[in-house]
Design an enzyme around this catalytic site. Structure first.
Site, PDB file in Angstrom:
ATOM      1  N   MET A 209       1.149  -0.878   0.318  1.00 49.26           N
ATOM      2  CA  MET A 209      -0.106   0.294  -0.519  1.00 49.26           C
ATOM      3  C   MET A 209       1.358   0.942  -0.053  1.00 49.26           C
ATOM      4  O   MET A 209       1.621   1.532   0.572  1.00 49.26           O
ATOM      5  CB  MET A 209      -0.571   0.200   1.447  1.00 49.26           C
ATOM      6  N   HIS A 210       0.987   1.955  -0.748  1.00 51.86           N
ATOM      7  CA  HIS A 210       1.657   3.412  -1.078  1.00 51.86           C
ATOM      8  C   HIS A 210       0.551   4.502  -1.132  1.00 51.86           C
ATOM      9  O   HIS A 210       0.979   5.421  -1.549  1.00 51.86           O
ATOM     10  CB  HIS A 210       2.834   3.277  -2.266  1.00 51.86           C
ATOM     11  N   ARG A 211      -0.642   4.240  -1.895  1.00 50.03           N
ATOM     12  CA  ARG A 211      -0.875   5.457  -2.624  1.00 50.03           C
ATOM     13  C   ARG A 211      -1.929   6.295  -1.641  1.00 50.03           C
ATOM     14  O   ARG A 211      -2.267   5.573  -0.388  1.00 50.03           O
ATOM     15  CB  ARG A 211      -2.506   4.821  -3.307  1.00 50.03           C
ATOM     16  N   ARG A 244       6.389   6.572   3.573  1.00 46.56           N
ATOM     17  CA  ARG A 244       5.373   6.949   4.299  1.00 46.56           C
ATOM     18  C   ARG A 244       4.191   6.313   4.815  1.00 46.56           C
ATOM     19  O   ARG A 244       4.196   7.093   6.235  1.00 46.56           O
ATOM     20  CB  ARG A 244       4.969   8.178   3.479  1.00 46.56           C
TER      21      ARG A 244
END
Length: 364
Positions: A209-211, A244
């Site tokens: 997951m990065h969005r 992040r």
């Protein structure tokens, strides 16, 4: 002798350019008078996000590194354009090859066209219809000034036709990501570390997951992680974490014994895990292509996708970003009732050769 400049900058690009480079090298060995330059924009610049890929995918060291990483999207775009313009003026090619939909794709295509240099876009015509995604803007702008469109699907072909692109500019060739996947399949290797050694094939999940829609709102992220933990029924979940996302998870204090967060993995290690997983939970477009060809169940935590063929013919299902919708999909995977890969046309491992042959024919 034609000169082609191949551009890469971000992690997904390397899997896409590797087979193109290998196809050029093959034609050179066969005696064809053709040359290429590899330009690394530096958009991703740490070892795991960039350096490992050159080694694992047998990509030669770049002829130039533009050092365009860091800063806002506008700062990065500007830095890459300035540096790439200089590169093109010093080593003017017949054509610039850009791939995918990252900042480097947009920046380098604009710089090339302003110098009256042709542009080829590998993965041209892909659309999600979601202008909140930076990638969608990158695709649209790049395609508006491209000379040769190398497409992955009939869906992409139709998107270009609707935009008024002449048929002779559209080349339906397949997917270079799958070229790399098929070439590297025998070399996949289990990552080192106790977590990975204990995994049983088809008895764990892989998650990426990065969005921003999924990871930047802390309470939404917590709700999604909770839904995933509940739906996977205690099976190990391997989660290579973007820096992040790691920070946000730390703030939330999420801690479950079966959730194993790790640093980003190399290509061979990550795809070893994917190939042997019970299922994959992701918000990445590229992962849905690889899971489909490897026939691994995949759920996508997005409301749209630019790779609709992975849903129609692959193993991907679009779940959305609402955690309450996830459970039935995970139950289906747990019961072993997931759909099978149907085969996507021209995803056969020979895409790069088709691309290179078209370019050599066009510019010789």
């Amino acid at each position: 002798m034609p000169l082609f400049t191949i551009v890469a900058g971000a992690r997904p690009n390397f899997m896409k350019i590797a087979p193109i480079i290998h196809a050029f090298q093959k034609r050179q060995k066969e005696g064809l008078d053709v040359s290429f330059r590899l330009v690394h924009t530096g958009q991703h610049y740490d070892k795991k996000m960039s350096g490992d890929f050159f080694e694992q995918l047998s990509i030669p060291d770049p002829d130039a590194n533009l050092g365009g990483g860091g800063g806002t999207q506008a700062e990065q775009t500007g830095a890459i354009m300035v540096a790439f313009e200089k590169e093109l003026m010093e080593n003017r090619p017949n054509l610039v090859i850009v791939v995918g939909d990252v900042t480097s794709t947009l920046a380098c295509s604009i710089a090339a066209k302003k110098l009256q240099i042709d542009v080829a876009h590998v993965e041209g015509g892909i659309r999600s219809g979601d202008l909140s995604m930076p990638e969608e803007i990158n695709r649209m702008v790049t395609d508006s000034i491209t000379d040769h469109f190398f497409t992955t699907s009939e869906i992409a072909n139709n998107n270009l036709r609707k935009a008024g692109i002449p048929e002779e500019k559209i080349h339906f060739v397949g997917n270079t990501m799958i070229d790399t996947l098929m070439a590297q399949l025998p070399h996949f290797k289990k990552p080192e570390g106790d977590i990975f050694q204990k995994l049983e094939p088809k008895n764990y999940f892989v998650m990426t997951m990065h969005r921003p829609a999924n990871v930047d709102q802390e309470q939404s992220l917590k709700a999604m992680i909770d839904a995933i933990l509940e739906g996977t029924e205690g099976l190990p979940i391997i989660f290579p974490v973007h820096p992040r996302t790691a920070k946000n998870l730390q703030n939330l204090g999420i801690d479950a014994p079966n959730l194993h967060m790790c640093e980003p993995l190399g290509y061979l290690e990550f795809n070893y895990l994917v190939k042997n997983a019970k299922g994959v939970i992701t918000d990445s477009g590229g992962v849905t292509e690889e899971t489909s060809v490897m026939n691994v169940p995949c759920v996508t935590l997005r409301n749209n996708t630019e790779r609709a063929e992975t849903i129609h013919l692959g193993t991907n299902e679009l779940v959305g970003t609402d955690p309450s919708k996830l459970r039935p999909y995970l139950q289906k995977i747990m019961r072993g009732e997931w759909k099978q890969y149907q085969g996507i046309p021209l995803w056969d491992g020979k895409t790069a050769e088709r691309i290179v042959d078209i370019l050599i024919h066009s510019y010789s």
